[in-house]
Design a protein around this motif. Structure first.
Motif, mmCIF file in Angstrom:
data_model
loop_
_atom_site.group_PDB
_atom_site.id
_atom_site.type_symbol
_atom_site.label_atom_id
_atom_site.label_comp_id
_atom_site.label_asym_id
_atom_site.label_seq_id
_atom_site.Cartn_x
_atom_site.Cartn_y
_atom_site.Cartn_z
ATOM 1 N N THR A 152 7.980 24.853 -9.225
ATOM 2 C CA THR A 152 7.950 26.298 -9.850
ATOM 3 C C THR A 152 7.728 26.092 -11.358
ATOM 4 O O THR A 152 7.711 27.172 -12.028
ATOM 5 C CB THR A 152 9.137 26.926 -9.625
ATOM 6 N N GLY A 153 8.010 25.008 -12.040
ATOM 7 C CA GLY A 153 7.827 24.818 -13.346
ATOM 8 C C GLY A 153 6.514 24.281 -13.912
ATOM 9 O O GLY A 153 5.971 23.711 -13.244
ATOM 10 N N TYR A 154 6.234 24.795 -15.249
ATOM 11 C CA TYR A 154 4.783 24.301 -15.753
ATOM 12 C C TYR A 154 4.720 22.800 -15.950
ATOM 13 O O TYR A 154 3.827 22.044 -15.662
ATOM 14 C CB TYR A 154 4.506 25.170 -16.896
ATOM 15 N N SER A 155 5.971 22.258 -16.411
ATOM 16 C CA SER A 155 5.870 20.824 -16.717
ATOM 17 C C SER A 155 5.712 20.122 -15.636
ATOM 18 O O SER A 155 4.958 19.097 -15.387
ATOM 19 C CB SER A 155 7.282 20.517 -17.709
ATOM 20 N N ALA A 156 6.537 20.494 -14.524
ATOM 21 C CA ALA A 156 6.505 19.735 -13.233
ATOM 22 C C ALA A 156 4.980 19.913 -12.546
ATOM 23 O O ALA A 156 4.423 18.878 -12.076
ATOM 24 C CB ALA A 156 7.498 20.194 -12.447
ATOM 25 N N LEU A 157 4.537 21.047 -12.574
ATOM 26 C CA LEU A 157 3.027 21.150 -12.303
ATOM 27 C C LEU A 157 2.133 20.466 -13.062
ATOM 28 O O LEU A 157 1.177 19.676 -12.186
ATOM 29 C CB LEU A 157 2.757 22.660 -12.595
ATOM 30 N N THR A 158 2.275 20.236 -14.349
ATOM 31 C CA THR A 158 1.003 19.568 -15.127
ATOM 32 C C THR A 158 1.125 18.062 -14.709
ATOM 33 O O THR A 158 0.378 17.186 -14.844
ATOM 34 C CB THR A 158 1.195 19.825 -16.688
ATOM 35 N N ARG A 159 2.574 17.500 -14.588
ATOM 36 C CA ARG A 159 2.741 16.140 -14.027
ATOM 37 C C ARG A 159 2.252 16.006 -12.928
ATOM 38 O O ARG A 159 1.447 14.686 -12.640
ATOM 39 C CB ARG A 159 4.152 15.803 -14.193
ATOM 40 N N GLU A 160 2.241 16.883 -11.803
ATOM 41 C CA GLU A 160 1.454 16.672 -10.575
ATOM 42 C C GLU A 160 0.151 16.744 -10.583
ATOM 43 O O GLU A 160 -0.442 15.893 -9.985
ATOM 44 C CB GLU A 160 2.232 18.072 -9.716
ATOM 45 N N LEU A 161 -0.333 17.578 -11.364
ATOM 46 C CA LEU A 161 -1.936 17.770 -11.523
ATOM 47 C C LEU A 161 -2.427 16.396 -12.129
ATOM 48 O O LEU A 161 -3.613 15.789 -11.888
ATOM 49 C CB LEU A 161 -2.381 18.802 -12.351
ATOM 50 N N GLY A 162 -1.897 15.792 -13.088
ATOM 51 C CA GLY A 162 -2.191 14.480 -13.527
ATOM 52 C C GLY A 162 -1.980 13.266 -12.617
ATOM 53 O O GLY A 162 -2.958 12.530 -12.382
ATOM 54 N N LEU A 163 -1.072 13.265 -11.463
ATOM 55 C CA LEU A 163 -0.887 12.457 -10.395
ATOM 56 C C LEU A 163 -2.263 12.572 -9.438
ATOM 57 O O LEU A 163 -2.902 11.623 -9.151
ATOM 58 C CB LEU A 163 0.484 12.606 -9.864
ATOM 59 N N VAL A 164 -2.520 13.872 -9.351
ATOM 60 C CA VAL A 164 -3.678 14.175 -8.536
ATOM 61 C C VAL A 164 -5.166 13.500 -8.891
ATOM 62 O O VAL A 164 -5.775 13.128 -8.236
ATOM 63 C CB VAL A 164 -3.812 15.455 -8.198
#
Length: 269
Positions: free
Chosen positions: A187-199
């Motif tokens: 739900t948070g932008y920081s968590a999402l950007t970390r996830e997208l970097g992992l992807v």
């Protein structure tokens, strides 16, 4: 004092105007279709073809020309289909080519895994499912073609977002917080950007019960001839049939299928 009828009059004029606009659009499209069929034509030829007066046909052609859908060659007086009309047609051609390339790979994947496979593209701020091949399982995952999925908590959505510039991600999704579909949703932008970097780093995305409890989904990118990610292929299954220990095996098969689709679209990477 007489009753105020100005509101009714305005409504009537609006409806009349709307009907006129639709009629003009219909005529304009008929002119463009006739031009596409003939390749090139004079004003007189087109007017005769669409059964309109020369003056009406000219006004429609001039509007289409100003918008880039029609071109006019002055020394011959011939009209031709313009670049923008070609681009619209090319967009349809790309989508048609994608479906044609994906179908055999998706069917082979489902025959191999007996789990449902989905093909999705990004449209505005959502992932939209273009095609699905269903498994033969009694309990199987079903998504209606044309349905949309959130970018932040679906496997296909993460794949379709991961290779975008950060400013584009922020424009599409905002800075959060994002809707929580399950306790596992990001739900948070920081968590999402970390996830997208992992992807990006691992080359696939996992929806680990983030959109629906009890469902796990693995998604991989599909690339066009330039290497751009234009779609995502995913396989979804109940967590009881898709435990985490099966991720490497599932990834190998889904990745092989997505690479096969990409190769048919001209990607050589």
């Amino acid at each position: 004092m007489p009753p105020d009828t100005s509101h009714k009059q305005k409504t009537g004029r609006a409806r009349s105007g709307e009907a006129g606009s639709v009629r003009t659009l219909e005529r304009g499209l008929s002119v463009l279709s006739a031009l596409a069929q003939s390749g090139e034509a004079t004003l007189t030829q087109l007017a005769r073809e669409v059964n309109l007066s020369a003056s009406t046909t000219y006004r429609l052609l001039e509007t289409l020309r100003q918008q880039g859908y029609v071109e006019w060659e002055e020394h011959t007086g011939l009209f031709r289909v313009g670049l923008l009309a070609y681009q619209v047609g090319a967009a349809f051609s790309v989508r048609s080519a994608l479906l044609s390339a994906a179908q055999p790979q998706m069917q082979a994947l489902v025959d191999d895994l007996n789990e449902t496979a989905n093909l999705a593209v990004r449209h505005a701020g959502e992932a939209v499912y273009l095609h699905q091949v269903q498994a033969r399982q009694m309990m199987r995952m079903f998504t209606q073609v044309g349905a949309a999925a959130p970018l932040h908590c679906s496997g296909v959505g993460k794949v379709l977002t991961a290779w975008l510039p950060e400013e584009e991600v922020l424009r599409l999704l905002g800075a959060g917080p994002y809707p929580a579909y399950t306790p596992h949703s990001l739900t948070g932008y920081s968590a999402l950007t970390r996830e997208l970097g992992l992807v990006r780093a691992q080359g696939y995305a996992l929806d680990d019960e983030e959109r629906e409890l009890g469902v796990r989904c693995l998604a991989t990118p599909i690339r066009d001839a330039r290497g751009d990610v234009i779609a995502s292929l995913s396989v979804s299954a109940p967590t009881s049939r898709f435990p985490k220990r099966n991720i490497p095996e599932m990834l190998e098969r889904v990745r092989t299928a997505s690479q096969g689709i990409s190769a048919r679209l001209g990607w050589t990477g």
